[in-house]
Scaffold this active site. Structure first.
Site, PDB file in Angstrom:
ATOM      1  N   SER A  66       0.834  -1.388  -0.036  1.00 38.20           N
ATOM      2  CA  SER A  66       0.065  -0.013   0.007  1.00 38.20           C
ATOM      3  C   SER A  66       0.880   1.074  -0.134  1.00 38.20           C
ATOM      4  O   SER A  66       1.780   1.658  -0.816  1.00 38.20           O
ATOM      5  CB  SER A  66      -1.009   0.005   1.175  1.00 38.20           C
ATOM      6  OG  SER A  66      -2.114   0.883   1.115  1.00 38.20           O
ATOM      7  N   HIS A 110      -7.456  -5.590  -0.517  1.00 38.45           N
ATOM      8  CA  HIS A 110      -6.192  -4.799  -0.479  1.00 38.45           C
ATOM      9  C   HIS A 110      -4.972  -5.638   0.201  1.00 38.45           C
ATOM     10  O   HIS A 110      -3.913  -5.208   0.036  1.00 38.45           O
ATOM     11  CB  HIS A 110      -6.567  -3.424   0.353  1.00 38.45           C
ATOM     12  CG  HIS A 110      -5.314  -2.648   0.281  1.00 38.45           C
ATOM     13  ND1 HIS A 110      -5.024  -1.974  -1.041  1.00 38.45           N
ATOM     14  CD2 HIS A 110      -4.873  -1.482   1.058  1.00 38.45           C
ATOM     15  CE1 HIS A 110      -4.043  -1.120  -1.104  1.00 38.45           C
ATOM     16  NE2 HIS A 110      -3.905  -1.025   0.411  1.00 38.45           N
ATOM     17  N   ASP A 156      -9.712  -4.588  -5.865  1.00 37.33           N
ATOM     18  CA  ASP A 156      -9.189  -3.802  -4.609  1.00 37.33           C
ATOM     19  C   ASP A 156      -9.824  -2.474  -4.416  1.00 37.33           C
ATOM     20  O   ASP A 156      -9.782  -1.558  -5.489  1.00 37.33           O
ATOM     21  CB  ASP A 156      -7.614  -3.665  -4.957  1.00 37.33           C
ATOM     22  CG  ASP A 156      -7.147  -3.068  -3.656  1.00 37.33           C
ATOM     23  OD1 ASP A 156      -7.564  -2.450  -2.581  1.00 37.33           O
ATOM     24  OD2 ASP A 156      -5.631  -2.935  -3.586  1.00 37.33           O
TER      25      ASP A 156
END
Lengths: 263, 104
Positions: free
Chosen positions: A95, A245, A217
């Site tokens: 991320s 995610h 996602d």
């Protein structure tokens, strides 16, 4: 000079010649890597750490000024590598850490051999000609909710989410080993994360990279992965069948396979 | 919603804000709870909806049905926005985040 290894709760596993550094994302700590790290421990020296404000990091080291942008986290990453005399590191980020790793590679190209991005996004808010996944209002609401008791609220909804989208057994297993974050520090980290726009930095990343993208996602949609692939030199895009995610937590086997295939 | 919050916002009609709150809060809370299913979250959304409403000029007119419709619409929107925000937080770590403050 602070004790960097204590500040970031750095843990080293394995003893390979090549280092593999795992950087967790927002809302997580190094616990997030527990489902995939064992796969690499026999071949690499694994470096795991917590950003300040996460896991067992030194909360007293938090400096709001230093961490008012992603640059503070970039400095932490570089300092960890320097403290351990690392070079030619294989960086695995999740991320927001993908961009942190990318920015660190721009600052210090020799530190990294390859960058592996899991669920990356250079900009979470959609702008003219760019689909980031969220509108400004959603992010504003997110930051507003974080003024309240957001972690326990989110947790109170989590079992329902897990039951809907994942194996129920995984929900219980995850509940037994949650990642820890400081709510106040995480609030600023969220602001820095979700309001950042690093699209212009992608073409400057000097190291070969892999983007691991889930088919579905909500945080970093497929179009974002494709944008990164198009705008980052020497980037390979692998699209997983996995959804969510956090494929390294929810679909570790597929994630491991994607990393091994790239390495 | 605390009494202090209500007192601090200027009244704009002949009903006091606490009277307006007493009149409409049960219905609005019910609507919110139906969406979010969690009492603590619903209570906070209720507070935010009323504070926002009381800050609006001419929120309460002569027709007492109008404010209710407005409050219900706002509460619905706020509830879904809040759920979306909490889902984002959960998605960031697969719903596996806890607060360090919980340990203290």
């Amino acid at each position: 000079m602070p004790d960097i290894l204590k500040r970031n709760n750095v843990n080293i596993l394995g003893s390979g010649d090549n280092a593999m550094l795992f950087a967790h994302g927002f809302g997580c700590d190094q616990n997030a890597w527990k489902y995939i790290k064992d796969e690499f421990v026999s071949d690499y020296k694994l470096v795991l750490f917590d950003y300040v404000g996460a896991g067992k990091s030194d909360l007293s080291a938090y400096d709001a000024k230093r961490y008012e942008s992603l640059n503070g986290y970039v400095l932490d990453l570089i300092e960890i590598c320097d403290a351990l005399n690392l070079k030619d590191v294989i960086f695995v980020g999740h991320s927001v850490s993908c961009i942190i790793g990318g920015l660190a590679s721009i600052k210090r190209p020799t530190l990294f051999k390859k960058l592996i991005f899991i669920g990356p996004s250079p900009c979470y808010i959609s702008k003219e000609g760019y689909e980031g996944g969220f509108d400004q209002e959603t992010i504003d609401t997110l930051l507003e909710v974080m003024e309240d008791d957001y972690i326990s609220w989110a947790r109170s909804l989590a079992p329902e989410i897990m039951n809907k989208s994942n194996d129920p057994a995984l929900g219980q297993e995850l509940a037994d080993s949650f990642c820890s974050i400081d709510p106040l520090i995480a609030k600023q980290f969220a602001r820095v994360t979700f309001l950042s726009d690093n699209r212009n930095d992608l073409p400057k990343i000097p190291v070969a990279s892999l983007t691991i993208q889930c088919a579905e996602d909500m945080i970093a949609p497929l179009v974002v992965g494709q944008y990164i692939n198009l705008n980052t030199p020497n980037n390979t895009l692998t699209i997983l069948k996995a959804y969510g995610h956090c494929p390294h937590m929810s679909h570790p086997s597929e994630t491991i396979a994607a990393i091994l295939a790239y390495l | 919603m605390s009494a202090d919050n209500i007192k601090n916002i200027p009244t704009q009609n002949n009903l006091s804000q606490s009277e307006i709150y007493d009149l409409y809060a049960p219905a609005v809370y019910g609507r919110i709870l139906k969406i979010v299913h969690k009492g603590p979250i619903a209570g906070k959304i209720l507070e935010k909806v009323f504070i926002k409403a009381f800050k609006e000029k001419n929120f309460v007119g002569n027709n007492l049905n109008k404010p209710l419709i407005s409050l219900l619409n706002q509460s619905r929107e706020k509830s879904y926005q809040t759920l979306k925000a909490l889902n984002i937080i959960n998605e960031c770590c697969a719903g596996a985040t806890k607060s360090l403050a919980d340990k203290k």
